[in-house]
Design a protein around this motif. Structure first.
Motif, mmCIF file in Angstrom:
data_model
loop_
_atom_site.group_PDB
_atom_site.id
_atom_site.type_symbol
_atom_site.label_atom_id
_atom_site.label_comp_id
_atom_site.label_asym_id
_atom_site.label_seq_id
_atom_site.Cartn_x
_atom_site.Cartn_y
_atom_site.Cartn_z
ATOM 1 N N LEU A 1 -9.973 -10.252 2.730
ATOM 2 C CA LEU A 1 -9.937 -11.525 3.986
ATOM 3 C C LEU A 1 -10.917 -11.976 4.428
ATOM 4 N N PHE A 2 -11.618 -10.946 5.381
ATOM 5 C CA PHE A 2 -11.266 -11.053 6.841
ATOM 6 C C PHE A 2 -12.579 -9.458 6.625
ATOM 7 N N TYR B 1 2.762 -2.631 0.305
ATOM 8 C CA TYR B 1 1.874 -2.803 1.028
ATOM 9 C C TYR B 1 0.728 -1.887 1.153
ATOM 10 N N ASP B 2 0.740 -1.682 0.434
ATOM 11 C CA ASP B 2 -1.127 -2.128 0.249
ATOM 12 C C ASP B 2 -1.651 -2.570 0.241
ATOM 13 N N PHE B 3 -0.742 -4.203 -0.661
ATOM 14 C CA PHE B 3 -1.793 -4.619 -1.175
ATOM 15 C C PHE B 3 -2.079 -5.972 -0.193
ATOM 16 N N TYR B 4 -0.397 -6.262 0.700
ATOM 17 C CA TYR B 4 -1.518 -6.823 1.697
ATOM 18 C C TYR B 4 -1.678 -6.449 3.035
ATOM 19 N N LEU B 5 -2.354 -5.168 3.025
ATOM 20 C CA LEU B 5 -3.480 -4.311 3.670
ATOM 21 C C LEU B 5 -4.230 -4.697 3.607
ATOM 22 N N TYR B 6 -5.037 -4.396 2.234
ATOM 23 C CA TYR B 6 -6.159 -4.761 1.312
ATOM 24 C C TYR B 6 -6.361 -6.041 1.122
ATOM 25 N N SER B 7 -5.486 -6.941 0.847
ATOM 26 C CA SER B 7 -6.216 -8.217 0.380
ATOM 27 C C SER B 7 -6.433 -8.781 2.002
ATOM 28 N N GLU B 8 -5.584 -8.807 2.656
ATOM 29 C CA GLU B 8 -6.202 -8.990 4.719
ATOM 30 C C GLU B 8 -7.020 -8.394 4.429
#
Length: 661
Positions: free
Chosen positions: A161-162, A151-158
């Motif tokens: 990106l933005f 979940y941390d990877f999903y949060l910080y990759s998004e």
């Protein structure tokens, strides 16, 4: 309700879940479980982080992430390697804490993203390196901790990106962390025997180090570019783009550099592994390189051996006769023209001792090699580094000369043993290829010799018929009937000889088949043997039988069986040729009252080529007869007894369409 309130409730659930779990581990009934203290500490730090996040403060995330990473290392029990990983985790956590007080927000996000990737990597290795029968106990722990980092990877990759953190994803983070707590509780309740010995393959370690180094380098370059843009004024954007592009080119050059890759592999092998080689991976690569299809096996053998020590070039020498070894293949080096004598110093040391020769050592300490100097072509070439023997069945099959490596290598016993084993494996592949090539040539000669043997056999039969005709001509030369029969026999023999000569010139295409009437074929064949003694007798018990075969081949088969029967039967005996029908088969029986054969001879020698009881026989007639019978769908049977005679039964399928016509 605002997103801050939703975030507070979500993280409050995480506080409650991890406080309950920590109390069970530190003061409850689970405190005696293995690694309960490490689990409890991680849960307490997670509860403290969630409480701070619920209050709108995110200052403890580095400690919470580091706690779970350290827990993974403790569970893996990595021994002395654990210290290197702990140093890496501590460095990243400290970097995140420092980043929060001075660097741009994107730099902080990038560091947290790297920590999440590291966590998922450790979870994967913990699960994969656990024996199958022990994964039942740790799978829920891997799922729970893996969910936190995923979940941390999903949060910080998004966010990377933005360029901003999504408020909704951030608010749900506490609930996701709370949902992982029951999974951890199930894993602790199962009280597994946590596995020891986290094993990271060299390939994974090399790629992870390259990826981590590239990420840190790009992060530093991005920060530098942002700083240049910040202070550059009008030229800031130009300076930023030029810095990023130049950094990318430099990174690509470093990643594609063989020397840099070699140095990184040596560094990892020295500082993270007790052994220099990952033997399973190296052996798979080596055998795969030698086993590929193609005509460049010698070059592949050089390359496979050279890659074991990061050598960029080499030359393969193989023994071509009893006195010399010749250079037969090269890889990134010119091929020398001189030959190395088999009795020279180099081949003597390789054959007698099986050493991997370090040429620099030989130049500096020739006394270790019996006081003999190295060959002139090796002593004067500074590019040459090692000579690897290719031993096959304790004999020197050849050797490989390797060039200086891309980076300095430590030549210890392990490297030498691996090279010697690889040399023996390469020698077996090269010897197998050489044997296969020799066998292909031998088969071509064998095919030609076999054809020649059959032709000579048929010529021998024709010569026997003509010799008998010449003997009878002395007594019956004034008989017009004999003269007519002689001319017909000569014409028939001449046609057979021409056919045999044509067969020598053509390829191995099968003989053309056509419907044949057995009545006329047997009558003609028996008539051709009329001069033999005892004279064969024809008995047609069935008529109109037709088979699909080549007339000349089938006539030759029947004629050979008749001649064999005559030669095995005394003059006062008898030879009979009968034609019968058995359902859908035509049966040609050839019976004699000759000397017969034993069961052992029929079973072991009769149908083997070049086996014969006759003094002048070649032993291939019966073999050819059986093979042709099989070729047209029939079979050849034999029954015999010593002193009682022999019966051959040639059973051929009837050609129904031709018979009906």
């Amino acid at each position: 309700m605002t997103w801050q309130q939703v975030s507070a409730i979500s993280h409050g659930c995480a506080v409650l879940a991890y406080l309950i779990l920590a109390s069970l581990l530190l003061r409850g009934g689970w405190r005696k479980r293995r690694h309960a203290g490490a689990f409890g500490g991680a849960c307490l730090l997670t509860a403290a982080w969630a409480g701070a996040a619920a209050a709108g403060v995110n200052a403890l995330e580095a400690l919470r992430t580091a706690a779970w990473l350290v827990l993974l290392l403790v569970l893996a029990g990595a021994g002395w390697r654990q210290r290197a990983w702990l140093i890496a985790v501590a460095a990243l956590a400290a970097l995140e804490l420092a980043a929060g007080y001075g660097l741009h927000m994107l730099a902080v996000i990038a560091i947290r993203l790297g920590l999440a990737v590291l966590g998922m990597l450790l979870v994967e290795h913990l699960y994969r390196d656990t024996p199958d029968n022990a994964r039942w106990g740790i799978k829920f722990a891997c799922l729970g901790i893996g969910a936190l980092f995923a979940y941390d990877f999903y949060l910080y990759s998004e966010a990377l990106l933005f360029r901003r953190i999504n408020e909704d994803i951030w608010a749900a983070r506490g609930a996701v962390n709370a949902l992982s707590a029951p999974l951890l509780a199930v894993a602790i309740a199962r009280n597994p025997a946590w596995t020891a010995g986290l094993q990271l393959s060299r390939q994974i370690m090399f790629r992870s180090a390259a990826l981590l180094g590239s990420a840190l380098y790009l992060g530093a370059m991005a920060a530098s570019a942002w700083y240049l843009r910040f202070i550059g004024g009008v030229w800031g954007t130009l300076m930023q783009q030029a810095c990023l592009f130049g950094a990318g080119l430099l990174l690509a050059g470093v990643l594609f550099s063989g020397t840099m890759r070699a140095r990184l592999k040596v560094f990892i092998s020295k500082h993270f592994y007790q052994g220099h080689y990952d033997y399973r991976q190296e052996w798979q690569r080596f055998t795969r390189a030698l086993g590929e299809h193609g005509d460049v096996l010698p070059e592949r053998a050089i390359q496979a051996v050279a890659e074991l020590v990061e050598s960029p070039a080499g030359i393969l020498w193989l023994r071509r006769d009893e006195t010399h070894y010749q250079a037969v293949a090269r890889w990134n080096m010119p091929l020398p023209e001189n030959a190395e004598p088999a009795g020279g110093a180099l081949c003597g040391v390789l054959a007698s001792r099986g050493w991997v020769i370090d040429l620099q050592e030989w130049r500096e300490a020739p006394q270790r090699y019996g006081g003999l100097p190295p060959p002139a072509w090796l002593a004067g070439d500074e590019r040459m580094w090692l000579v690897v023997p290719l031993m096959l069945e304790r004999r020197l099959f050849g050797f490989v000369c390797l060039a200086q490596p891309r980076t300095r290598q430590l030549m210890n016993w392990e490297v030498r043993d691996v090279l010697k084993i690889a040399g023996s494996q390469a020698a077996s592949y090269l010897a197998h290829r050489e044997s296969a090539d020799n066998l292909a040539v031998a088969r071509q000669f064998e095919s030609f010799n076999r054809m020649s043997t059959f032709v000579v056999h048929d010529l021998k039969n024709l010569v026997s018929q003509l010799s008998l005709l010449l003997v009878n001509a002395e007594r019956h030369k004034n008989n017009p009937a004999f003269q007519e029969d002689m001319l017909e026999t000569l014409s028939h023999s001449l046609a057979k000889m021409k056919t045999l000569l044509l067969k020598l010139r053509r390829d191995d295409a099968p003989d053309p088949c056509a419907p044949l009437q057995l009545d006329s074929l047997l009558a003609q064949t028996v008539q051709a043997c009329a001069a033999l003694e005892p004279r064969p007798a024809l008995d047609l018990r069935a008529s109109g039988l037709m088979v699909l075969a080549n007339r000349q081949r089938l006539e030759r088969v029947i004629g050979h069986l008749i001649q064999n029967a005559v030669e095995a039967t005394p003059r006062h005996g008898s030879v009979a040729v009968r034609l019968l029908r058995n359902d859908a088969f035509a049966v040609i029986e050839l019976s004699d009252t000759g000397q017969g054969m034993s069961e052992e001879f029929i079973r072991e020698r009769l149908f083997r080529p070049f086996e014969s009881t006759k003094t002048a026989g070649m032993g291939i007639g019966v073999f050819e007869s059986r093979e042709y019978a099989k070729e047209i769908g029939g079979r050849l049977e034999v029954s015999s007894a010593p002193s009682l005679g022999t019966t051959f039964r040639l059973i051929l399928p009837l050609h129904a369409e031709a018979a009906a016509a």
